[in-house]
Design an enzyme around this catalytic site. Structure first.
Site, mmCIF file in Angstrom:
data_model
loop_
_atom_site.group_PDB
_atom_site.id
_atom_site.type_symbol
_atom_site.label_atom_id
_atom_site.label_comp_id
_atom_site.label_asym_id
_atom_site.label_seq_id
_atom_site.Cartn_x
_atom_site.Cartn_y
_atom_site.Cartn_z
ATOM 1 C CD GLU A 49 -1.309 -0.736 3.613
ATOM 2 O OE1 GLU A 49 -2.447 -1.185 3.424
ATOM 3 O OE2 GLU A 49 -0.885 -0.422 4.735
ATOM 4 N N GLY A 83 2.075 4.902 -1.105
ATOM 5 C CA GLY A 83 1.507 6.189 -1.503
ATOM 6 C C GLY A 83 2.601 7.051 -2.096
ATOM 7 N NE ARG A 84 7.050 9.054 1.846
ATOM 8 C CZ ARG A 84 6.609 9.966 2.705
ATOM 9 N NH1 ARG A 84 6.779 11.234 2.457
ATOM 10 N NH2 ARG A 84 6.031 9.595 3.825
ATOM 11 C CE1 TYR A 122 5.244 14.017 10.002
ATOM 12 C CE2 TYR A 122 5.275 14.578 7.674
ATOM 13 C CZ TYR A 122 4.669 13.963 8.742
ATOM 14 O OH TYR A 122 3.513 13.288 8.546
ATOM 15 C CB CYS A 142 0.307 34.416 12.480
ATOM 16 S SG CYS A 142 -0.359 35.778 11.548
HETATM 17 C C1 LIG Z 1 0.150 6.354 5.140
HETATM 18 C C2 LIG Z 1 0.009 4.907 4.990
HETATM 19 C C3 LIG Z 1 0.539 4.247 3.875
HETATM 20 C C4 LIG Z 1 1.314 4.950 2.797
HETATM 21 O O1 LIG Z 1 2.538 5.406 3.231
HETATM 22 P P1 LIG Z 1 3.591 5.956 2.161
HETATM 23 O O2 LIG Z 1 4.704 6.440 3.022
HETATM 24 O O3 LIG Z 1 2.914 7.059 1.434
HETATM 25 O O4 LIG Z 1 3.964 4.828 1.285
HETATM 26 C C5 LIG Z 1 0.324 2.891 3.763
HETATM 27 N N1 LIG Z 1 -0.353 2.216 4.698
HETATM 28 C C6 LIG Z 1 -0.880 2.795 5.789
HETATM 29 C C7 LIG Z 1 -1.633 1.991 6.756
HETATM 30 C C8 LIG Z 1 -0.714 4.170 5.974
HETATM 31 O O5 LIG Z 1 -1.235 4.752 7.063
#
Ligand SMILES: *Cc1c(COP(=O)(O)O)cnc(C)c1O
Length: 414
Positions: free
Chosen positions: A264, A266-267, A306, A333
């Site tokens: 899963e 994303g990044r 971060y 601000c």
């Molecule tokens: C945020 C998240 C991801 C994705 O993380 P990336 O760093 O974007 O790959 C995958 N699984 C879970 C459960 C998340 O909370």
């Protein structure tokens, strides 16, 4: 390198006109780059029963999700709006995975509506919250002291997952309810570019998976290795070696011939394929040099939240321009409303365009409205060169929308 050469070549020649047409600031995403990365990911795991469930929170825009669906991705959702988004673009139940923590019964009901989806549970106690017995579930493991990195933190301090020692009881409780198909999930590293670090955590997950299989008396249906694949935000960051990662996982998977491999990410999928384009509006000299831009941390939280590095380019600055050390700041601000701190950049003037890079994941989606700062528009650079607005900028009406229709809501002590 942060932004790919391809994206730079596709975008920058027309960027002044695009900025003039749509106005600044905006995030702009690269369809071509996103498709290429997904294809690279699937190619790396070719031959394995591999599935990618894109983490919707990274870039929750239906136009992007449609592209990902066309490329064969499913979706990892953690809230009702994310489920709705995935369904709205037509993702079938088997392409939707629901991962959450501290989850309510209402959220589980939403996840299981419409034929249901893959459910990933963060605690055995949540079994009691399920409105019906699902076909398949996984539990999220928290491995305790063994792994982790800075964004997620030390697993034993993290709110996520079930301690390793408590997993067997969780599966037994699920079996007692009549659930028959199981998976195992872990997500303990974030933005990690070291393939070996990923492999160590997947190897641990596989060890636990073997123990669970023994206890269950049958194979797990799937093992979900989570996301967390890192991208190079700094020019000298080495990219993740996806080949090394895939080769290592292939070796581990020889023990799991019956088990699907879920990821899963994303990044990794969208992060490098977005930039925040913002215009310089002010310069200021105080104890430091400040370059003020027309975007604020409402458009990109990562540096403020971060201390994350995002590479900044000045559009059209020749490679040999003389530089100055500046803080690039928004208008909030809050003193952490800075896109770059003490960064050497070519000397800029009001009107110049800056490209704040790698905003394709956890960028716009993390934005917020503190201080009445409105979130910017999102654009999509199509493979055919057209640019589409895929989300408009927020307006004053959006900001005030939650103040309407509140008059009838009153409690008073009788
Ligand atoms: C945020 C998240 C991801 C994705 O993380 P990336 O760093 O974007 O790959 C995958 N699984 C879970 C459960 C998340 O909370």
């Amino acid at each position: 390198m942060p932004m790919s050469d391809g994206f730079r070549q596709r975008l920058t020649p027309n960027l002044p006109q695009i900025a003039a047409h749509f106005g600044t600031p905006f995030h702009i995403y690269d369809e071509t780059g996103i498709r290429q990365t997904v294809r690279t990911l699937f190619a790396a795991f070719d031959g394995l029963p591999f599935r990618e469930f894109f983490a919707v929170k990274a870039l929750p825009n239906p136009h992007i999700l449609r592209i990902l669906a066309e490329e064969g991705c499913g979706f990892d959702c953690s809230s009702v709006p994310e489920l709705v988004l995935a369904r709205q673009i037509g993702a079938p139940p088997q392409n939707i995975l629901f991962t959450s923590n501290n989850t309510t019964s209402e959220e589980f009901a939403a996840a299981l509506a419409d034929g249901g989806s893959w459910l990933n549970l963060d605690d055995a106690a949540l079994l009691a919250r399920l409105p019906r017995v699902p076909d398949a579930i996984s539990f999220r493991m928290n491995p305790g002291s063994e792994t982790g990195n800075t964004i997620i933190g030390r697993p034993e301090e993290a709110k996520f997952g079930i301690p390793r020692e408590a997993l067997a009881d969780a599966y037994r409780a699920a079996q007692a309810l009549g659930i028959q198909r199981f998976g195992l999930h872990q997500m303990v590293v974030s933005n990690e570019r070291d393939a070996e670090a990923h492999l160590a955590s997947v190897a641990l997950l596989c060890d636990v998976a073997r123990q669970i299989q023994e206890m269950l008396g049958h194979s797990l249906d799937f093992i979900n290795i989570g996301g967390g694949l890192g991208i190079p935000y700094r020019p000298d960051d080495a990219p993740l070696n996806l080949g090394t990662l895939a080769t290592g996982i292939r070796a581990l998977w020889s023990d799991f011939p019956q088990t699907q491999l879920f990821m899963e990410s994303g990044r990794y999928v969208t992060g490098p394929h977005g930039v925040l384009v913002t215009r310089v509006i002010n310069r200021k000299t105080s104890y430091r040099q400040y370059v003020g831009v027309d975007a604020s941390m409402s458009a990109l939280m990562r540096p403020g939240m971060y201390g994350a590095y995002h590479h900044v380019d000045v559009l059209g600055a020749p490679p040999d321009s003389s530089t100055e050390v500046v803080d690039v700041v928004g208008s909030l601000c809050e003193n952490n409303d800075k896109f770059a701190v003490q960064r050497a950049l070519p000397i800029t003037q009001p009107g110049d365009l800056l490209l704040i890079q790698d905003t394709g994941a956890h960028g716009h989606s993390m934005g917020f409205n503190y201080n009445g700062r409105l979130r910017p528009q999102e654009l999509l650079l199509r493979a055919d060169g057209r640019v589409e607005r895929i989300r408009r900028a927020e307006t004053l009406d959006d900001y005030f929308a939650t103040l309407h229709d509140v008059d009838a809501a009153l409690w008073q002590n009788p």
